[in-house]
Design a protein around this motif. Structure first.
Motif, PDB file in Angstrom:
ATOM      1  N   GLY A  46       0.578  -1.346  -0.244  1.00  0.00           N
ATOM      2  CA  GLY A  46      -0.277  -0.280  -0.157  1.00  0.00           C
ATOM      3  C   GLY A  46       0.983   1.516   0.592  1.00  0.00           C
ATOM      4  O   GLY A  46       0.536   2.514  -1.150  1.00  0.00           O
ATOM      5  N   LEU A  47       1.658   1.326   0.628  1.00  0.00           N
ATOM      6  CA  LEU A  47       2.957   2.355   0.617  1.00  0.00           C
ATOM      7  C   LEU A  47       3.146   2.407  -0.570  1.00  0.00           C
ATOM      8  O   LEU A  47       3.124   3.159  -0.900  1.00  0.00           O
ATOM      9  CB  LEU A  47       3.558   2.188   1.858  1.00  0.00           C
ATOM     10  CG  LEU A  47       3.703   2.135   2.986  1.00  0.00           C
ATOM     11  CD1 LEU A  47       4.355   1.547   4.384  1.00  0.00           C
ATOM     12  CD2 LEU A  47       3.670   4.023   3.742  1.00  0.00           C
ATOM     13  N   LEU A  48       4.200   1.782  -0.894  1.00  0.00           N
ATOM     14  CA  LEU A  48       4.234   1.875  -2.262  1.00  0.00           C
ATOM     15  C   LEU A  48       3.473   2.543  -3.426  1.00  0.00           C
ATOM     16  O   LEU A  48       4.059   2.909  -4.598  1.00  0.00           O
ATOM     17  CB  LEU A  48       4.940   0.104  -2.679  1.00  0.00           C
ATOM     18  CG  LEU A  48       5.509   0.285  -4.323  1.00  0.00           C
ATOM     19  CD1 LEU A  48       6.955   0.861  -4.348  1.00  0.00           C
ATOM     20  CD2 LEU A  48       6.025  -1.251  -4.177  1.00  0.00           C
ATOM     21  N   LEU A  49       2.542   1.614  -3.542  1.00  0.00           N
ATOM     22  CA  LEU A  49       1.281   1.964  -4.801  1.00  0.00           C
ATOM     23  C   LEU A  49       0.899   3.561  -4.741  1.00  0.00           C
ATOM     24  O   LEU A  49       0.769   4.152  -5.500  1.00  0.00           O
ATOM     25  CB  LEU A  49       0.213   1.202  -4.646  1.00  0.00           C
ATOM     26  CG  LEU A  49      -1.139   1.949  -5.269  1.00  0.00           C
ATOM     27  CD1 LEU A  49      -0.940   1.436  -6.790  1.00  0.00           C
ATOM     28  CD2 LEU A  49      -1.946   0.729  -5.127  1.00  0.00           C
ATOM     29  N   GLY A  50       1.385   3.851  -2.600  1.00  0.00           N
ATOM     30  CA  GLY A  50       0.601   5.026  -2.395  1.00  0.00           C
ATOM     31  C   GLY A  50       1.533   6.307  -2.489  1.00  0.00           C
ATOM     32  O   GLY A  50       1.408   7.149  -3.557  1.00  0.00           O
ATOM     33  N   SER A  51       3.251   6.036  -2.062  1.00  0.00           N
ATOM     34  CA  SER A  51       4.060   6.759  -2.366  1.00  0.00           C
ATOM     35  C   SER A  51       4.779   6.937  -4.136  1.00  0.00           C
ATOM     36  O   SER A  51       4.668   7.855  -4.763  1.00  0.00           O
ATOM     37  CB  SER A  51       4.880   6.643  -2.001  1.00  0.00           C
ATOM     38  OG  SER A  51       5.615   5.142  -2.564  1.00  0.00           O
ATOM     39  N   ALA A  52       3.907   6.254  -5.114  1.00  0.00           N
ATOM     40  CA  ALA A  52       4.055   6.162  -6.304  1.00  0.00           C
ATOM     41  C   ALA A  52       3.543   6.680  -7.412  1.00  0.00           C
ATOM     42  O   ALA A  52       3.675   7.418  -8.036  1.00  0.00           O
ATOM     43  CB  ALA A  52       4.390   4.481  -7.311  1.00  0.00           C
ATOM     44  N   SER A  53       2.804   6.520  -6.381  1.00  0.00           N
ATOM     45  CA  SER A  53       1.105   7.815  -7.163  1.00  0.00           C
ATOM     46  C   SER A  53       1.280   8.828  -7.058  1.00  0.00           C
ATOM     47  O   SER A  53       0.379   9.797  -7.458  1.00  0.00           O
ATOM     48  CB  SER A  53       0.231   6.839  -7.408  1.00  0.00           C
ATOM     49  OG  SER A  53      -0.815   6.705  -5.674  1.00  0.00           O
ATOM     50  N   SER A  54       1.436   8.878  -5.784  1.00  0.00           N
ATOM     51  CA  SER A  54       1.539  10.220  -5.251  1.00  0.00           C
ATOM     52  C   SER A  54       1.902  11.692  -6.002  1.00  0.00           C
ATOM     53  O   SER A  54       1.346  13.187  -5.982  1.00  0.00           O
ATOM     54  CB  SER A  54       1.893  10.700  -3.715  1.00  0.00           C
ATOM     55  OG  SER A  54       3.231  10.415  -4.027  1.00  0.00           O
ATOM     56  N   GLY A  55       3.299  11.595  -6.411  1.00  0.00           N
ATOM     57  CA  GLY A  55       2.722  12.763  -7.545  1.00  0.00           C
ATOM     58  C   GLY A  55       2.306  12.649  -8.883  1.00  0.00           C
ATOM     59  O   GLY A  55       2.193  14.207  -8.756  1.00  0.00           O
TER      60      GLY A  55
END
Length: 403
Positions: free
Chosen positions: A355-364
């Motif tokens: 989840g953190l990976l998906l969220g951080s990868a998509s935040s930008g």
């Protein structure tokens, strides 16, 4: 409490963990500022840094948890910190030769090693701390970690701004070396040779999966961790942009707001220890209330133009996160069988890391396509949705010790 403070394993593990926290914050602040300077404040680059921190955790968490149940925990934590120290020397050599992109590798290596050493620390707790002291031990641990969440960003920012990146990396080398040496004083742990010699790691993984999916609480927690991971992953790389764009402060000011969150964690850990019996009896309701609070706090933080209001929101966010951490950690330590501690963590944590990976990868991408406020509101709604899962938890003593 006095009995806990006389426990050698607790004191040594806590001492090493605190050193590691200092190292992590020194690394995080130094790399954040360095990458922003090298990429002209590019949000995608900052997002990539966070993604590279979470990707190895997602990949190696189950492997590390499985071997934590098989390997000698003392040797694992000692060798882990020693390898972390040596990896800092390698990064330093690469930077000295002009390969600045190697700073990303510092995050990757540290994240991989931690997936073997952290579950081993949990195994040491399970084997050497009486069950009636587990709640207090985790509460104290949370409070002490919070102290360095306050001091860590300040120290990391000072080292980087005053002394530079290379000095920051030398400091990391020293910190991990000291942590490794400290853990040499842990008591010897007798390894169950019959288990490791007759069963493959693949069988251990399969048994761990069966164990988790047999218990509804663990399934709900796994789903909750995944959703919360996405929510936190979206906002974490964007904190520095909230400071710059919403509050009009320089990027270095992020240290003070990180410190504010650390103060909240310290208060939350202290409250959790003080109210440990109340928290244990009302865990389900406290979790639901805390989830609601975190959602509201996220919206307040992004809408605020006032540094004091944002700092207050960060304090409340840290306090709420501390309560959640203490409740879940206590439940895992008390209710999961000793032989499954590493694997249970190794199964659930990759979901949060995913989840953190998906969220951080998509935040930008989210910020570029929508805006900063939209990203935070989306994160708040995701967090709010977790009350559906907390309402279905049935937290009872020894509920999971059926095997």
């Amino acid at each position: 409490m006095k009995e806990l403070l006389k426990n050698r394993v607790f004191l040594i593990v806590q001492g090493a963990d605190l050193l590691q926290q200092i190292g992590i914050w020194t690394r995080n602040m130094a790399l954040l500022f360095y990458i922003m300077e090298m990429t002209n404040n590019n949000p995608t680059a900052v997002s990539l840094l966070t993604t590279l921190e979470y990707l190895p955790i997602f990949i190696f968490s189950l492997i590390g948890g499985t071997y934590a149940d098989r390997w000698n925990p003392k040797k694992t934590v000692v060798y882990g910190d020693a390898l972390s120290a040596l990896s800092m020397l390698l990064i330093l050599i690469l930077i000295s030769n002009g390969i600045w992109q190697s700073v990303f590798a510092a995050t990757v290596i540290s994240a991989i090693i931690s997936q073997f050493s952290q579950p081993s620390s949990a195994v040491l707790y399970k084997k050497h701390i009486p069950v009636n002291l587990v709640g207090s031990a985790i509460g104290i641990s949370q409070s002490l970690m919070a102290i360095f969440t306050i001091l860590g960003p300040i120290l990391g920012t000072f080292i980087y701004t005053q002394l530079g990146l290379e000095t920051s990396i030398w400091a990391l080398f020293a910190i991990f070396t000291i942590a490794s040496g400290l853990q040499l004083f842990l008591p010897k742990t007798v390894k169950n040779k019959s288990k490791t010699e007759t069963k493959s790691a693949l069988i251990d993984v399969k048994e761990g999966l069966i164990y988790v999916f047999k218990h509804n609480n663990l399934k709900f927690i796994a789903c909750l961790f995944f959703i919360v991971g996405i929510s936190f992953g979206i906002t974490q790389p964007l904190d520095v942009f909230v400071i710059m764009e919403r509050l009009g402060l320089p990027k270095e000011s992020v240290q003070w707001f990180a410190a504010a969150e650390g103060i909240g964690m310290l208060l939350g850990g202290g409250l959790a220890v003080t109210l440990s019996s109340f928290v244990e009896k009302n865990s389900k309701y406290i979790l639901t209330t805390t989830i609601l609070a975190l959602s509201l706090i996220t919206i307040i933080e992004i809408l605020s133009f006032w540094p004091l209001l944002t700092a207050a929101a960060r304090i409340l966010s840290g306090l709420s996160a501390a309560f959640i951490q203490v409740i879940f950690s206590t439940m895992m330590m008390k209710e999961v069988a000793a032989d499954y501690i590493g694997r249970t963590n190794g199964i659930i944590m990759p979901l949060m890391m995913a989840g953190l990976l998906l969220g951080s990868a998509s935040s930008g991408f989210i910020v570029l396509k929508v805006d900063l406020i939209g990203a935070y509101i989306f994160s708040a709604l995701l967090t709010l949705s977790c009350i559906i899962l907390t309402s279905r938890l049935h937290l009872k003593k020894a509920a999971l010790r059926t095997n």
